[in-house]
Design a protein around this motif. Structure first.
Motif, short mmCIF file in Angstrom:
data_model
loop_
_atom_site.label_atom_id
_atom_site.label_comp_id
_atom_site.label_asym_id
_atom_site.label_seq_id
_atom_site.Cartn_x
_atom_site.Cartn_y
_atom_site.Cartn_z
N ALA A 272 -5.95 -9.36 -7.68
CA ALA A 272 -4.98 -8.44 -7.09
C ALA A 272 -5.56 -6.97 -7.64
O ALA A 272 -5.69 -6.16 -6.68
N LEU A 273 -6.11 -6.99 -8.67
CA LEU A 273 -6.67 -5.53 -9.23
C LEU A 273 -7.82 -5.27 -8.55
O LEU A 273 -8.01 -4.01 -8.42
N ILE A 274 -8.81 -6.18 -8.09
CA ILE A 274 -10.04 -5.84 -7.69
C ILE A 274 -9.47 -5.43 -6.22
O ILE A 274 -10.24 -4.55 -5.50
N SER A 275 -8.69 -6.26 -5.46
CA SER A 275 -8.26 -5.76 -4.08
C SER A 275 -7.53 -4.62 -4.03
O SER A 275 -7.75 -3.69 -3.07
N ALA A 276 -6.67 -3.93 -4.99
CA ALA A 276 -6.14 -2.63 -5.09
C ALA A 276 -7.15 -1.58 -5.16
O ALA A 276 -6.56 -0.45 -4.77
N LEU A 277 -8.34 -1.85 -6.06
CA LEU A 277 -9.06 -0.67 -6.51
C LEU A 277 -9.34 0.05 -5.18
O LEU A 277 -9.39 1.56 -5.25
N PRO A 278 -9.87 -0.52 -4.11
CA PRO A 278 -10.32 0.53 -3.03
C PRO A 278 -9.29 1.21 -2.39
O PRO A 278 -9.41 2.39 -2.28
N LEU A 279 -8.05 0.73 -2.51
CA LEU A 279 -6.80 1.42 -1.85
C LEU A 279 -6.62 2.64 -2.95
O LEU A 279 -6.35 3.80 -2.47
N ILE A 280 -6.59 2.46 -4.20
CA ILE A 280 -6.64 3.68 -5.15
C ILE A 280 -7.18 4.59 -5.01
O ILE A 280 -7.16 5.85 -5.02
N ILE A 281 -8.66 4.30 -4.81
CA ILE A 281 -9.92 5.21 -4.51
C ILE A 281 -9.62 5.90 -3.24
O ILE A 281 -9.83 7.20 -3.24
N VAL A 282 -9.32 5.37 -2.32
CA VAL A 282 -9.17 5.95 -1.08
C VAL A 282 -7.96 6.82 -0.83
O VAL A 282 -8.14 8.05 -0.64
N PHE A 283 -6.93 6.52 -1.44
CA PHE A 283 -5.74 7.36 -1.80
C PHE A 283 -5.97 8.42 -2.61
O PHE A 283 -5.61 9.64 -2.48
N PHE A 284 -6.67 8.30 -3.74
CA PHE A 284 -7.13 9.54 -4.51
C PHE A 284 -7.96 10.72 -3.99
O PHE A 284 -7.72 11.96 -4.06
N PHE A 285 -8.57 10.41 -2.94
CA PHE A 285 -9.48 11.54 -2.11
C PHE A 285 -8.69 12.11 -1.08
O PHE A 285 -8.90 13.21 -0.64
N VAL A 286 -7.55 11.25 -0.24
CA VAL A 286 -6.94 11.87 0.77
C VAL A 286 -5.56 12.24 0.44
O VAL A 286 -4.75 12.35 1.45
N GLN A 287 -5.08 12.26 -0.93
CA GLN A 287 -3.69 12.16 -1.37
C GLN A 287 -3.06 13.56 -0.83
O GLN A 287 -1.85 13.70 -0.29
N LYS A 288 -3.73 14.53 -0.98
CA LYS A 288 -3.40 15.82 -0.60
C LYS A 288 -3.16 16.09 0.95
O LYS A 288 -1.85 16.45 1.22
N ARG A 289 -3.96 15.67 1.81
CA ARG A 289 -3.75 15.68 3.17
C ARG A 289 -2.84 14.67 3.44
O ARG A 289 -1.92 14.88 4.43
N PHE A 290 -2.74 13.67 2.84
CA PHE A 290 -1.52 12.43 3.10
C PHE A 290 -0.23 12.94 3.00
O PHE A 290 0.76 13.02 3.99
N VAL A 291 0.15 13.62 1.83
CA VAL A 291 1.34 14.34 1.52
C VAL A 291 1.77 15.40 2.51
O VAL A 291 2.81 15.68 2.96
N GLU A 292 0.65 16.06 2.72
CA GLU A 292 0.75 17.43 3.84
C GLU A 292 0.94 16.85 5.06
O GLU A 292 1.88 17.57 5.89
N GLY A 293 0.50 15.76 5.60
CA GLY A 293 0.76 15.30 6.89
C GLY A 293 2.37 14.82 6.89
O GLY A 293 3.13 14.79 7.98
N ILE A 294 2.47 13.96 5.91
CA ILE A 294 4.09 13.40 5.66
C ILE A 294 4.85 14.79 5.85
O ILE A 294 6.06 14.41 6.53
N ALA A 295 4.76 15.83 5.12
CA ALA A 295 5.50 16.85 5.37
C ALA A 295 5.76 17.59 6.51
O ALA A 295 6.68 18.18 6.99
#
Length: 300
Positions: A272-295
């Motif tokens: 589960a940890l190995i599976s979650a690492l790519p998601l954590i990395i992707v979200f780390f790079f796009v989190q600003k745009r992600f929150v901006e899009g939600i808002a």
């Protein structure tokens, strides 16, 4: 008491009253900020705690994970769970399958969703409202009710245990269409009209005007698609039975089905940890745009 003295006395009383109100307002604001920070800290702990448990259990000897009461901080750490995981599952192949599945679905789904959203928000045609209502109504159909018909259709086409079989049914998403449509509505139509005056067609307007101005919303839809398909268990588990096409989530589900009555929690948590690492990395790079899009989505 002279008039000047009376005026000065009243001014002093008003100043004292204003100062008292200001201190009370400052105190209330500080208390409010304190409670807000406390709530944020508690929510952060609740969100991080499961990841911390996964991390600790993945390094805990499997025998220790079976004890009661559970030990959140084990006395010994080991890499046996990761070694056992790579022995039991073709982790590299399954991770590659998951990347192909989630990545292709995300890219094509975002493109097709954006095309549909453009037509429903920027192009005037008869029956547009009815079509939008029908699309939204399809969201009320339970996904479980469609599994058997879709599986039989794909099986008759010979697409079971193939990339196309798990990708094709996910190439469009009504939720993504609706979210992008709401964002496209907020873009001024004067941009479209100016482009049409210059001779631009609908597809050129879509590519050169709408998409560049919708990056936050597109990233948001893409992130939702990527996370949803990366973590999806039921659909890949139904459509794939071979390690050559099985995703990492379906592979982890196989760990509890080897005939043993004891679940290897340490091995499962390592996977589960190995599976979650790519998601954590992707979200780390796009989190600003992600929150901006939600808002920004649906502001209009």
């Amino acid at each position: 008491m002279t008039t000047a003295t009376l005026v000065a006395h009243r001014a002093s009383e008003e100043y004292d009253e204003n100062e008292r109100l200001r201190r009370r307002a400052t105190a209330r604001r500080r208390w409010g900020l304190g409670f807000s920070y406390l709530a944020l800290i508690l929510v952060t702990i609740l969100m991080v705690f499961p990841l911390l448990v996964i991390l600790l259990v993945s390094f805990t000897p499997n025998a220790v994970t079976q004890t009661w009461p559970p030990k959140f901080i084990p006395s010994a750490f080991t890499l046996e769970n990761y070694q056992s995981l790579f022995q039991r599952l073709p982790v590299g192949r399954e991770m590659l399958n998951t990347i192909v599945f989630a990545g292709c679905v995300t890219i094509f789904s975002v493109f097709f969703d954006a095309l549909a959203a453009y037509g429903l928000s920027r192009v005037d045609f008869k029956g547009r409202g009815i079509l939008l209502g029908v699309l939204i109504a399809t969201m009320m159909i339970p996904a479980m009710a469609l599994l058997i018909p879709i599986y039989k259709l794909l099986a008759n086409m010979g697409l079971v245990n193939s990339y196309l079989g798990i990708i094709i049914p996910r190439l469009a998403d009504v939720g993504g269409i609706f979210l992008l449509r709401q964002f496209f509505i907020s873009i001024p139509k004067d941009l479209d009209n100016a482009a049409r005056i210059d001779g631009a067609g609908e597809f050129r307007i879509f590519l050169q005007i709408i998409l560049p101005n919708s990056v936050p919303a597109i990233l948001t839809v893409g992130m939702f698609n990527f996370m949803g398909n990366w973590n999806d268990l039921l659909w890949p588990l139904i459509m794939t039975s071979k390690p050559e096409t099985r995703t990492i989530t379906a592979g982890l589900a196989m760990l509890t089905g080897h005939g043993s009555s004891v679940t290897p929690y340490g091995v499962v948590m390592a996977g589960a940890l190995i599976s979650a690492l790519p998601l954590i990395i992707v979200f780390f790079f796009v989190q600003k745009r992600f929150v901006e899009g939600i808002a920004m989505t649906g502001m209009k």
